[in-house]
Design a protein around this motif. Sequence first.
Motif, PDB file in Angstrom:
ATOM      1  N   LYS A 108       0.606  -1.116  -0.044  1.00 51.32           N
ATOM      2  CA  LYS A 108       0.153   0.032   0.032  1.00 51.32           C
ATOM      3  C   LYS A 108       0.786   1.345   0.102  1.00 51.32           C
ATOM      4  O   LYS A 108       0.416   2.193  -0.802  1.00 51.32           O
ATOM      5  N   GLU A 109       1.886   1.116   0.717  1.00 54.96           N
ATOM      6  CA  GLU A 109       2.814   2.271   0.669  1.00 54.96           C
ATOM      7  C   GLU A 109       3.580   2.802  -0.488  1.00 54.96           C
ATOM      8  O   GLU A 109       3.736   3.933  -0.819  1.00 54.96           O
ATOM      9  N   GLU A 110       3.998   1.494  -1.124  1.00 58.06           N
ATOM     10  CA  GLU A 110       4.554   1.640  -2.532  1.00 58.06           C
ATOM     11  C   GLU A 110       3.729   2.032  -3.568  1.00 58.06           C
ATOM     12  O   GLU A 110       3.966   3.163  -4.387  1.00 58.06           O
ATOM     13  N   GLU A 168       0.967   4.174  -2.723  1.00 55.88           N
ATOM     14  CA  GLU A 168       1.035   5.538  -2.619  1.00 55.88           C
ATOM     15  C   GLU A 168       2.145   6.424  -3.043  1.00 55.88           C
ATOM     16  O   GLU A 168       1.823   7.465  -3.540  1.00 55.88           O
ATOM     17  N   LYS A 169       3.280   6.032  -3.026  1.00 57.83           N
ATOM     18  CA  LYS A 169       4.566   6.603  -3.460  1.00 57.83           C
ATOM     19  C   LYS A 169       4.311   6.744  -4.826  1.00 57.83           C
ATOM     20  O   LYS A 169       4.651   7.941  -5.421  1.00 57.83           O
ATOM     21  N   GLU A 204      11.509   7.943  -2.653  1.00 50.84           N
ATOM     22  CA  GLU A 204      10.690   8.250  -1.538  1.00 50.84           C
ATOM     23  C   GLU A 204      10.818   9.689  -0.747  1.00 50.84           C
ATOM     24  O   GLU A 204      10.092  10.116  -0.426  1.00 50.84           O
TER      25      GLU A 204
END
Length: 656
Positions: free
Chosen positions: A3-5, A7-8, A83
């Motif tokens: 999920k973080e990837e 979003e990034k 990031e």
Amino acid sequence: MTKEEIEKEKLLNELSLEIKGLKKSNCNNPFNSKNLSPKVQKVLKEIETNRNHSWAVEMYERNKNNLSKNALKYRGTNITYGEMFANAYIYARSLKKLGYRKKDEIPICITNTPEFIYLLLATSFIGARPNIVGDWFAPDYLKKILNTTKSKYIFIDDISYKKIRDIIKSSNIDNVICFSITDSLGKKGNPYIKIDSLFHEFNNNLKNIKNENLNHIIDKNEFIKLGKNYDHRCVENVDLDDPFTITYTSGTVKPGYPKGVIQSNRSYITLSRFKESDVSGMPTMKNLTVLAHIPTNTHMELSCAISDTLYCNCELALEPFYSEKFFPYSILINKPNFVPASVGFWENLCKKLSFDPSFKKLKLKYLMIPTVTGEGLSIGEEKFLNQVSREHSFGSEKLPFPFSPVTFSIGGGTTESSGIFVTLFKSLQEKKLNHLIKKETLGLTPLKFADVEILDTDKNYCQKNEPGLLVANSPCEMIGYTDNELNKTTHIIDSKGKKWLKLGTYSYKDSTGRIRMKGRLGDFITLSNNKIIPFYSIEDVILKDTKNVMSCSVVNDCFNNIICHIELQPFRKKSDKHIYNGIISRLKDNFDDELINKLFIRIRDNKESFPLDPSGKRSISTLKKIGIDDKTLSFNEFININTNDNNFHNQKILKK
């Protein structure tokens, strides 16, 4: 993808689209010099044509194909360029949500952490202006700065907040965006906590801070959440010559009241471009790790450490603590290849490597470019630093050949002129026979876009080896001071009608054309015959014996006593008495009795060394304030003691 990837990737795509949609335009650089080579003029023109945008956009354009590479290193955590830009973009959206717009001033008091880098980029993306203050500023001065920004918020780390919270509360600031220095640590925390805890606190203090001020503190997660609820464009069209930063000088003239300096996007972009190997002729910075540890309120840190590193796709090792005693441990923790630091910081490290049993066997093979910045370096100091660097194999794993006798790269320049003398990899350029034989110190070489001269009192150009006022003209000089009164005296027009930025220091061009800085213009004594004796001329006489004398600073106290602070070489071969008698003879041979009778001698022990300012530079103001202490002798007392067989220090004790 996690999920973080996801979003990034989404954030990076949106950032890329915003940058592509910016209005493209050229700009006209008012700087023009006939002294520049065609190659340099071509590069300056290319900057005007293709880089007429903000510093943050320039950093993104330089690294958009480099997003998987490490950009930041922070206590065991690695952060890629992708990031970093994704975080900076969400920060930019959060700033917009808070109401910040182009040209607004944003007060920031954050040390070298990833959050500072994100915020610096974000502020630049939206065309705002970071006003970066230090927690060591005088309270009344800091309050005035905060009020002048007209900002409702201050961005601060939890360590600095504890130091200046009362100042913030007394200002017009309504809310605090507070980041913890632990916010970017990995899931396993700080792997170096045992080392850190010996010197400072590395804890998350936000909970306690919030308990004190529940309604006025916004933490990192709350700040980021603001950006997620903002879906409008936030990257602004910005010109090269628009103001980018407000940073501060070292404050050595008036401690606690450093001068605020406004710099443009052009300054940072030009500096970084001219340090690339195709323009500078120096080795590439590719794959280097650079230490960022100097206070973030200095232009030196933003330009030479942060901007240059990100511009050249390198890795920035962020050190949140700026401390002379901690500096050696920061080097061991971060393992940087290039480090800009003050003379005092380097001397402390080299003394520790030489005399501390736990450090004596260390080899710093990764430390390729140790660079002295912010102040002059005497020949004696250079000899000591170079000797230690060779004994401890500085840079040997990175270099295909040994260093020349001049190991330390020498940086220089002022905030006002934007560090035009800072030249990376200088020592690698100096493998010349005359330096190998003479083992002499090196002067400063201006970067190729800078025009530099020395003017005499009649505003004529000085001859080589003739001291005068150092002046500069370049596309990187400051827009001006934040105090308009100071702007009235920043420039001078020479006898030929050319306008120059005054750099406020005695200097001369040596036989090779390099610049030698020799101290501030006001540092001199006038004798009864109106003869002017600059303090640097006294220092030069004392420092003639560089094998035995490492350092000398001459100051005058409030009673106008002239005090010579002297530190001997840690590895001196001669007896102290022999060295002192040499100093006595040289002073008597070079100066008349009137000056001699005004002199005092203060020998500084190698363990004691010199006091430092918050900037890390030698604290001349402290030396002046202390004046004559119980270890200071008049010149005649110094002579009398050294004509006896007894030890200098023992005699002083008996005398007291």
